[in-house]
Scaffold this motif. Structure first.
Motif, PDB file in Angstrom:
ATOM      1  N   THR A 194       0.832  -1.208   0.000  1.00  0.00           N
ATOM      2  CA  THR A 194       0.000   0.000   0.000  1.00  0.00           C
ATOM      3  C   THR A 194       0.863   1.253   0.000  1.00  0.00           C
ATOM      4  OG1 THR A 194      -1.739  -1.186   1.175  1.00  0.00           O
ATOM      5  CG2 THR A 194      -1.832   1.232   1.222  1.00  0.00           C
ATOM      6  N   THR A 195       1.880   1.268   0.853  1.00  0.00           N
ATOM      7  CA  THR A 195       2.780   2.421   0.908  1.00  0.00           C
ATOM      8  C   THR A 195       3.521   2.585  -0.418  1.00  0.00           C
ATOM      9  OG1 THR A 195       3.051   2.067   3.280  1.00  0.00           O
ATOM     10  CG2 THR A 195       4.677   3.460   2.206  1.00  0.00           C
ATOM     11  N   GLY A 196       3.936   1.483  -1.019  1.00  0.00           N
ATOM     12  CA  GLY A 196       4.612   1.543  -2.314  1.00  0.00           C
ATOM     13  C   GLY A 196       3.715   2.103  -3.401  1.00  0.00           C
ATOM     14  N   LEU A 197       2.464   1.680  -3.425  1.00  0.00           N
ATOM     15  CA  LEU A 197       1.521   2.204  -4.417  1.00  0.00           C
ATOM     16  C   LEU A 197       1.325   3.702  -4.240  1.00  0.00           C
ATOM     17  CD1 LEU A 197      -1.158  -0.622  -4.492  1.00  0.00           C
ATOM     18  CD2 LEU A 197       0.384   0.037  -6.336  1.00  0.00           C
ATOM     19  N   ILE A 198       1.206   4.135  -3.011  1.00  0.00           N
ATOM     20  CA  ILE A 198       1.026   5.566  -2.746  1.00  0.00           C
ATOM     21  C   ILE A 198       2.273   6.347  -3.168  1.00  0.00           C
ATOM     22  CG2 ILE A 198       0.769   7.279  -0.908  1.00  0.00           C
ATOM     23  CD1 ILE A 198      -1.054   5.186   0.508  1.00  0.00           C
ATOM     24  N   GLU A 199       3.462   5.840  -2.804  1.00  0.00           N
ATOM     25  CA  GLU A 199       4.709   6.533  -3.150  1.00  0.00           C
ATOM     26  C   GLU A 199       4.913   6.602  -4.659  1.00  0.00           C
ATOM     27  OE1 GLU A 199       7.887   8.821  -2.700  1.00  0.00           O
ATOM     28  OE2 GLU A 199       6.978   7.982  -0.892  1.00  0.00           O
ATOM     29  N   TYR A 200       4.634   5.513  -5.376  1.00  0.00           N
ATOM     30  CA  TYR A 200       4.807   5.535  -6.829  1.00  0.00           C
ATOM     31  C   TYR A 200       3.769   6.434  -7.497  1.00  0.00           C
ATOM     32  CZ  TYR A 200       8.511   2.105  -6.752  1.00  0.00           C
ATOM     33  OH  TYR A 200       9.705   1.473  -6.539  1.00  0.00           O
ATOM     34  N   GLY A 201       2.569   6.491  -6.967  1.00  0.00           N
ATOM     35  CA  GLY A 201       1.578   7.441  -7.474  1.00  0.00           C
ATOM     36  C   GLY A 201       2.069   8.865  -7.301  1.00  0.00           C
ATOM     37  N   TRP A 202       2.651   9.142  -6.134  1.00  0.00           N
ATOM     38  CA  TRP A 202       3.227  10.455  -5.839  1.00  0.00           C
ATOM     39  C   TRP A 202       4.375  10.758  -6.801  1.00  0.00           C
ATOM     40  CZ3 TRP A 202       1.880  14.541  -3.111  1.00  0.00           C
ATOM     41  CH2 TRP A 202       2.844  15.468  -2.705  1.00  0.00           C
ATOM     42  N   LEU A 203       5.233   9.769  -7.041  1.00  0.00           N
ATOM     43  CA  LEU A 203       6.358   9.930  -7.959  1.00  0.00           C
ATOM     44  C   LEU A 203       5.864  10.291  -9.353  1.00  0.00           C
ATOM     45  CD1 LEU A 203       9.340   9.551  -8.921  1.00  0.00           C
ATOM     46  CD2 LEU A 203       8.820   7.123  -9.135  1.00  0.00           C
ATOM     47  N   PHE A 204       4.868   9.567  -9.862  1.00  0.00           N
ATOM     48  CA  PHE A 204       4.354   9.845 -11.207  1.00  0.00           C
ATOM     49  C   PHE A 204       3.718  11.231 -11.279  1.00  0.00           C
ATOM     50  CE2 PHE A 204       3.922   5.030 -11.525  1.00  0.00           C
ATOM     51  CZ  PHE A 204       5.188   4.903 -12.067  1.00  0.00           C
ATOM     52  N   LEU A 205       3.036  11.657 -10.224  1.00  0.00           N
ATOM     53  CA  LEU A 205       2.477  13.011 -10.179  1.00  0.00           C
ATOM     54  C   LEU A 205       3.590  14.044 -10.260  1.00  0.00           C
ATOM     55  CD1 LEU A 205       0.150  15.081  -9.599  1.00  0.00           C
ATOM     56  CD2 LEU A 205       0.743  14.782  -7.185  1.00  0.00           C
ATOM     57  N   ARG A 206       4.633  13.863  -9.461  1.00  0.00           N
ATOM     58  CA  ARG A 206       5.741  14.819  -9.446  1.00  0.00           C
ATOM     59  C   ARG A 206       6.485  14.842 -10.786  1.00  0.00           C
ATOM     60  NH1 ARG A 206       4.456  18.614  -6.037  1.00  0.00           N
ATOM     61  NH2 ARG A 206       4.757  18.075  -3.862  1.00  0.00           N
ATOM     62  N   VAL A 207       6.633  13.699 -11.431  1.00  0.00           N
ATOM     63  CA  VAL A 207       7.279  13.658 -12.752  1.00  0.00           C
ATOM     64  C   VAL A 207       6.479  14.514 -13.729  1.00  0.00           C
ATOM     65  CG1 VAL A 207       7.737  12.163 -14.741  1.00  0.00           C
ATOM     66  CG2 VAL A 207       8.479  11.465 -12.464  1.00  0.00           C
ATOM     67  N   GLN A 208       5.165  14.383 -13.713  1.00  0.00           N
ATOM     68  CA  GLN A 208       4.320  15.184 -14.609  1.00  0.00           C
ATOM     69  C   GLN A 208       4.442  16.676 -14.313  1.00  0.00           C
ATOM     70  OE1 GLN A 208       2.685  14.224 -17.352  1.00  0.00           O
ATOM     71  NE2 GLN A 208       3.706  12.292 -16.940  1.00  0.00           N
ATOM     72  N   GLN A 209       4.500  17.034 -13.029  1.00  0.00           N
ATOM     73  CA  GLN A 209       4.614  18.440 -12.660  1.00  0.00           C
ATOM     74  C   GLN A 209       5.961  19.026 -13.073  1.00  0.00           C
ATOM     75  OE1 GLN A 209       3.706  17.941  -8.498  1.00  0.00           O
ATOM     76  NE2 GLN A 209       1.547  18.447  -8.805  1.00  0.00           N
ATOM     77  N   ILE A 210       7.019  18.252 -12.936  1.00  0.00           N
ATOM     78  CA  ILE A 210       8.350  18.719 -13.339  1.00  0.00           C
ATOM     79  C   ILE A 210       8.439  18.802 -14.865  1.00  0.00           C
ATOM     80  CG2 ILE A 210      10.810  18.132 -13.288  1.00  0.00           C
ATOM     81  CD1 ILE A 210      10.155  16.955 -10.413  1.00  0.00           C
ATOM     82  N   ASN A 211       7.825  17.858 -15.562  1.00  0.00           N
ATOM     83  CA  ASN A 211       7.738  17.951 -17.025  1.00  0.00           C
ATOM     84  C   ASN A 211       6.979  19.206 -17.442  1.00  0.00           C
ATOM     85  OD1 ASN A 211       9.140  15.740 -18.149  1.00  0.00           O
ATOM     86  ND2 ASN A 211       7.469  14.359 -17.592  1.00  0.00           N
ATOM     87  N   SER A 212       5.928  19.524 -16.730  1.00  0.00           N
ATOM     88  CA  SER A 212       5.143  20.721 -17.015  1.00  0.00           C
ATOM     89  C   SER A 212       6.000  21.982 -16.860  1.00  0.00           C
ATOM     90  CB  SER A 212       3.930  20.771 -16.086  1.00  0.00           C
ATOM     91  OG  SER A 212       3.235  21.979 -16.227  1.00  0.00           O
ATOM     92  N   ALA A 213       6.813  22.025 -15.819  1.00  0.00           N
ATOM     93  CA  ALA A 213       7.687  23.182 -15.597  1.00  0.00           C
ATOM     94  C   ALA A 213       8.715  23.310 -16.719  1.00  0.00           C
ATOM     95  CB  ALA A 213       8.377  23.067 -14.244  1.00  0.00           C
ATOM     96  N   ALA A 214       9.304  22.188 -17.130  1.00  0.00           N
ATOM     97  CA  ALA A 214      10.287  22.223 -18.234  1.00  0.00           C
ATOM     98  C   ALA A 214       9.610  22.644 -19.535  1.00  0.00           C
ATOM     99  CB  ALA A 214      10.951  20.857 -18.385  1.00  0.00           C
ATOM    100  N   ARG A 215       8.406  22.140 -19.767  1.00  0.00           N
ATOM    101  CA  ARG A 215       7.661  22.493 -20.990  1.00  0.00           C
ATOM    102  C   ARG A 215       7.340  23.990 -21.007  1.00  0.00           C
ATOM    103  NH1 ARG A 215       3.415  19.821 -20.016  1.00  0.00           N
ATOM    104  NH2 ARG A 215       4.388  17.825 -20.440  1.00  0.00           N
ATOM    105  N   TYR A 216       6.909  24.521 -19.868  1.00  0.00           N
ATOM    106  CA  TYR A 216       6.593  25.947 -19.797  1.00  0.00           C
ATOM    107  C   TYR A 216       7.854  26.794 -19.998  1.00  0.00           C
ATOM    108  CZ  TYR A 216       4.341  30.223 -18.120  1.00  0.00           C
ATOM    109  OH  TYR A 216       3.845  31.491 -18.004  1.00  0.00           O
TER     110      TYR A 216
END
Length: 138
Positions: free
Chosen positions: A29-51
């Motif tokens: 359960t903790t792993g699923l939550i952490e990996y979900g968090w990781l994928f969210l952060r990857v998208q946000q950092i990609n968004s910053a680079a794209r902008y």
């Protein structure tokens, strides 16, 4: 009396099974939550680079305007204090001519933004997002 022993044995068996499986379920359960968090952060950092790349592609772009755009996007996602770094290629975004490529990279140490910090999970050391766009112009 035998009925009581069977009931007690079942309860003991269930307790032992719970003791064995609960840590595994909690880890998953903790792993699923952490990996979900990781994928969210990857998208946000990609968004910053794209902008940042979008701002860098404008004819009147400066390094300061690109850094400000990336900072603004990271602030919007709560990542402005993440220890991020920005790399621009070429190092002066006002130098390329129309049609030439500009790459903006944003690098964030994952330990600074990890949700759980669990040492048992294989997590990346850094998240790197790089976006390339062509310089616009007349």
């Amino acid at each position: 009396m035998a009925h009581m022993t069977t009931r007690t044995a079942r309860r003991a068996s269930v307790t032992v099974e719970l003791a064995l499986l609960l840590p595994l379920v909690m880890l998953l359960t903790t792993g699923l939550i952490e990996y979900g968090w990781l994928f969210l952060r990857v998208q946000q950092i990609n968004s910053a680079a794209r902008y940042g790349a979008r701002v860098a592609s404008l004819p009147d772009a400066t390094n300061q305007s690109v850094a400000g755009a990336v900072r603004q996007e990271l602030l919007r996602h709560g990542l402005s204090e993440s220890g991020y770094s920005i790399t621009m290629q070429p190092s002066d975004v006002s130098a390329p001519l129309s049609g030439e490529e500009i790459t903006i990279s944003v690098n964030v140490p994952y330990r600074n933004i990890s949700l759980t910090g669990m040492p048992l999970l294989p997590l990346p050391d850094r998240i790197l997002a790089a976006v390339t766009m062509s310089k616009e112009g007349p």
